[in-house]
Design a protein around this motif. Structure first.
Motif, PDB file in Angstrom:
ATOM      1  N   ILE A 200       0.856  -1.188   0.000  1.00  0.00           N
ATOM      2  CA  ILE A 200       0.000   0.000   0.000  1.00  0.00           C
ATOM      3  C   ILE A 200       0.887   1.231   0.000  1.00  0.00           C
ATOM      4  O   ILE A 200       1.686   1.435   0.924  1.00  0.00           O
ATOM      5  N   ASP A 201       0.779   2.054  -1.014  1.00  0.00           N
ATOM      6  CA  ASP A 201       1.549   3.297  -1.078  1.00  0.00           C
ATOM      7  C   ASP A 201       0.844   4.397  -0.289  1.00  0.00           C
ATOM      8  O   ASP A 201      -0.393   4.438  -0.217  1.00  0.00           O
ATOM      9  N   THR A 202       1.634   5.286   0.305  1.00  0.00           N
ATOM     10  CA  THR A 202       1.029   6.446   0.951  1.00  0.00           C
ATOM     11  C   THR A 202       0.317   7.291  -0.092  1.00  0.00           C
ATOM     12  O   THR A 202       0.765   7.427  -1.230  1.00  0.00           O
ATOM     13  N   ASN A 203      -0.830   7.835   0.314  1.00  0.00           N
ATOM     14  CA  ASN A 203      -1.651   8.681  -0.558  1.00  0.00           C
ATOM     15  C   ASN A 203      -2.252   7.948  -1.751  1.00  0.00           C
ATOM     16  O   ASN A 203      -2.697   8.583  -2.713  1.00  0.00           O
ATOM     17  N   SER A 204      -2.285   6.622  -1.718  1.00  0.00           N
ATOM     18  CA  SER A 204      -2.908   5.877  -2.809  1.00  0.00           C
ATOM     19  C   SER A 204      -4.405   5.740  -2.566  1.00  0.00           C
ATOM     20  O   SER A 204      -4.899   6.001  -1.466  1.00  0.00           O
ATOM     21  N   GLU A 205      -5.121   5.336  -3.602  1.00  0.00           N
ATOM     22  CA  GLU A 205      -6.521   4.975  -3.426  1.00  0.00           C
ATOM     23  C   GLU A 205      -6.584   3.646  -2.674  1.00  0.00           C
ATOM     24  O   GLU A 205      -5.558   3.036  -2.371  1.00  0.00           O
ATOM     25  N   ASP A 206      -7.811   3.186  -2.383  1.00  0.00           N
ATOM     26  CA  ASP A 206      -7.961   1.894  -1.720  1.00  0.00           C
ATOM     27  C   ASP A 206      -7.260   0.799  -2.509  1.00  0.00           C
ATOM     28  O   ASP A 206      -7.434   0.680  -3.729  1.00  0.00           O
ATOM     29  N   VAL A 207      -6.490  -0.008  -1.798  1.00  0.00           N
ATOM     30  CA  VAL A 207      -5.800  -1.152  -2.389  1.00  0.00           C
ATOM     31  C   VAL A 207      -6.433  -2.422  -1.843  1.00  0.00           C
ATOM     32  O   VAL A 207      -6.545  -2.596  -0.621  1.00  0.00           O
ATOM     33  N   ILE A 208      -6.881  -3.303  -2.725  1.00  0.00           N
ATOM     34  CA  ILE A 208      -7.500  -4.551  -2.292  1.00  0.00           C
ATOM     35  C   ILE A 208      -6.438  -5.429  -1.641  1.00  0.00           C
ATOM     36  O   ILE A 208      -5.413  -5.740  -2.243  1.00  0.00           O
ATOM     37  N   ILE A 209      -6.711  -5.848  -0.396  1.00  0.00           N
ATOM     38  CA  ILE A 209      -5.713  -6.590   0.364  1.00  0.00           C
ATOM     39  C   ILE A 209      -6.175  -8.008   0.727  1.00  0.00           C
ATOM     40  O   ILE A 209      -5.355  -8.881   1.017  1.00  0.00           O
ATOM     41  N   TRP A 210      -7.499  -8.248   0.663  1.00  0.00           N
ATOM     42  CA  TRP A 210      -8.036  -9.573   1.014  1.00  0.00           C
ATOM     43  C   TRP A 210      -9.375  -9.733   0.317  1.00  0.00           C
ATOM     44  O   TRP A 210     -10.224  -8.831   0.386  1.00  0.00           O
ATOM     45  N   THR A 211      -9.575 -10.870  -0.359  1.00  0.00           N
ATOM     46  CA  THR A 211     -10.786 -11.084  -1.141  1.00  0.00           C
ATOM     47  C   THR A 211     -11.387 -12.450  -0.856  1.00  0.00           C
ATOM     48  O   THR A 211     -10.674 -13.456  -0.814  1.00  0.00           O
ATOM     49  N   ALA A 212     -12.692 -12.468  -0.673  1.00  0.00           N
ATOM     50  CA  ALA A 212     -13.445 -13.720  -0.611  1.00  0.00           C
ATOM     51  C   ALA A 212     -14.304 -13.806  -1.863  1.00  0.00           C
ATOM     52  O   ALA A 212     -15.193 -12.973  -2.073  1.00  0.00           O
ATOM     53  N   ASP A 213     -14.019 -14.782  -2.708  1.00  0.00           N
ATOM     54  CA  ASP A 213     -14.818 -14.984  -3.906  1.00  0.00           C
ATOM     55  C   ASP A 213     -16.168 -15.598  -3.539  1.00  0.00           C
ATOM     56  O   ASP A 213     -16.409 -15.978  -2.390  1.00  0.00           O
ATOM     57  N   GLU A 214     -17.028 -15.725  -4.524  1.00  0.00           N
ATOM     58  CA  GLU A 214     -18.340 -16.324  -4.303  1.00  0.00           C
ATOM     59  C   GLU A 214     -18.191 -17.709  -3.664  1.00  0.00           C
ATOM     60  O   GLU A 214     -17.321 -18.495  -4.041  1.00  0.00           O
ATOM     61  N   ASP A 215     -19.020 -17.986  -2.686  1.00  0.00           N
ATOM     62  CA  ASP A 215     -19.045 -19.264  -1.958  1.00  0.00           C
ATOM     63  C   ASP A 215     -17.801 -19.495  -1.104  1.00  0.00           C
ATOM     64  O   ASP A 215     -17.475 -20.640  -0.756  1.00  0.00           O
ATOM     65  N   THR A 216     -17.090 -18.434  -0.769  1.00  0.00           N
ATOM     66  CA  THR A 216     -15.976 -18.524   0.184  1.00  0.00           C
ATOM     67  C   THR A 216     -16.120 -17.410   1.210  1.00  0.00           C
ATOM     68  O   THR A 216     -16.864 -16.453   1.010  1.00  0.00           O
ATOM     69  N   GLY A 217     -15.415 -17.547   2.323  1.00  0.00           N
ATOM     70  CA  GLY A 217     -15.375 -16.481   3.318  1.00  0.00           C
ATOM     71  C   GLY A 217     -16.635 -16.298   4.122  1.00  0.00           C
ATOM     72  O   GLY A 217     -16.848 -15.241   4.719  1.00  0.00           O
ATOM     73  N   MET A 218     -17.489 -17.322   4.209  1.00  0.00           N
ATOM     74  CA  MET A 218     -18.671 -17.225   5.055  1.00  0.00           C
ATOM     75  C   MET A 218     -18.279 -17.546   6.497  1.00  0.00           C
ATOM     76  O   MET A 218     -17.302 -18.237   6.744  1.00  0.00           O
ATOM     77  N   GLY A 219     -19.048 -17.044   7.442  1.00  0.00           N
ATOM     78  CA  GLY A 219     -18.726 -17.257   8.843  1.00  0.00           C
ATOM     79  C   GLY A 219     -17.586 -16.362   9.282  1.00  0.00           C
ATOM     80  O   GLY A 219     -17.418 -15.245   8.790  1.00  0.00           O
ATOM     81  N   VAL A 220     -16.756 -16.850  10.210  1.00  0.00           N
ATOM     82  CA  VAL A 220     -15.646 -16.067  10.762  1.00  0.00           C
ATOM     83  C   VAL A 220     -14.360 -16.382   9.990  1.00  0.00           C
ATOM     84  O   VAL A 220     -13.986 -17.543   9.840  1.00  0.00           O
ATOM     85  N   ASN A 221     -13.697 -15.325   9.520  1.00  0.00           N
ATOM     86  CA  ASN A 221     -12.474 -15.459   8.738  1.00  0.00           C
ATOM     87  C   ASN A 221     -11.353 -14.683   9.421  1.00  0.00           C
ATOM     88  O   ASN A 221     -11.532 -13.522   9.783  1.00  0.00           O
TER      89      ASN A 221
END
Length: 204
Positions: A142-163
């Motif tokens: 992540i650069d200073t003064n950058s826009e939002d940088v995607i750092i963690w992604t849950a695709d469809e049918d993943t990442g449900m519940g507690v991650n």
């Protein structure tokens, strides 16, 4: 002998009764039902990050200076931060659509005179876990003064519940600071903003 005959007769009657067909006189159909209520998608916890000490000579003389993460105990603690290094997202929506966690950071500001120091922060998680199907790999620069940088992604049918994931102290996680010939001594702080967003449901 009389008792034996009585038992035999009872057994015959019992067996005979078991072979008598039952003729239903009617039937009825019903249903059993319940409703599962949806919950929320929440960013539960993110850490403060302390990158130790940096020699002022290194900032003045070198094009870039790196300093690794040492712990999570900052003099100025973030209002929503933990001091454990944990990142946790909970998804109880019941849609299984996925989600995206992004981050951005401001320049590092010196407490002595308010001057700014630019650079970047590289974060890599130890490994994502979930109560269901784990989301993707946690990590990005992540650069200073950058826009939002995607750092963690849950695709469809993943990442449900507690991650959960963990940003460990050590060489895998570090800041890279740009040269600053007029750097001043003292504490420098950057505001890191973490943003959790739902992935829109796919079009039918």
């Amino acid at each position: 002998m009389k008792k034996k005959l009585l038992l035999t007769a009872a057994l015959v009657l019992s067996l005979g009764a078991a072979t008598i067909p039952v003729s239903p006189v009617g039937a009825a159909a019903t249903t059993a039902e319940f409703i599962v209520t949806p919950g929320e998608l929440t960013l539960d916890t993110v850490p403060d990050l302390n990158f130790g000490t940096v020699p002022i000579a290194s900032l003045m003389d070198n094009a870039t200076t790196t300093s690794q993460l040492v712990d999570y105990d900052n003099e100025d603690e973030g209002a929503n931060a933990n001091q454990t290094g944990d990142v946790q997202v909970s998804d109880y929506r019941g849609s299984n659509d996925g989600w995206i966690l992004s981050a951005q950071m401001t320049p590092f500001v010196a407490d002595a005179d308010g001057s700014e120091l630019n650079g970047s922060m590289t974060l890599l998680g130890d490994g994502s876990t979930s109560t269901t199907v784990a989301p993707g790999t946690f990590g990005q620069t992540i650069d200073t003064n950058s826009e939002d940088v995607i750092i963690w992604t849950a695709d469809e049918d993943t990442g449900m519940g507690v991650n959960t994931d963990f940003i460990s102290a050590g060489a895998a996680n570090y800041v890279t600071l740009n040269q600053k010939a007029d750097a001043v001594a003292g504490q420098y702080d950057s505001d890191v903003t973490w943003t959790l967003a739902a992935v829109p449901a796919a079009e039918p």
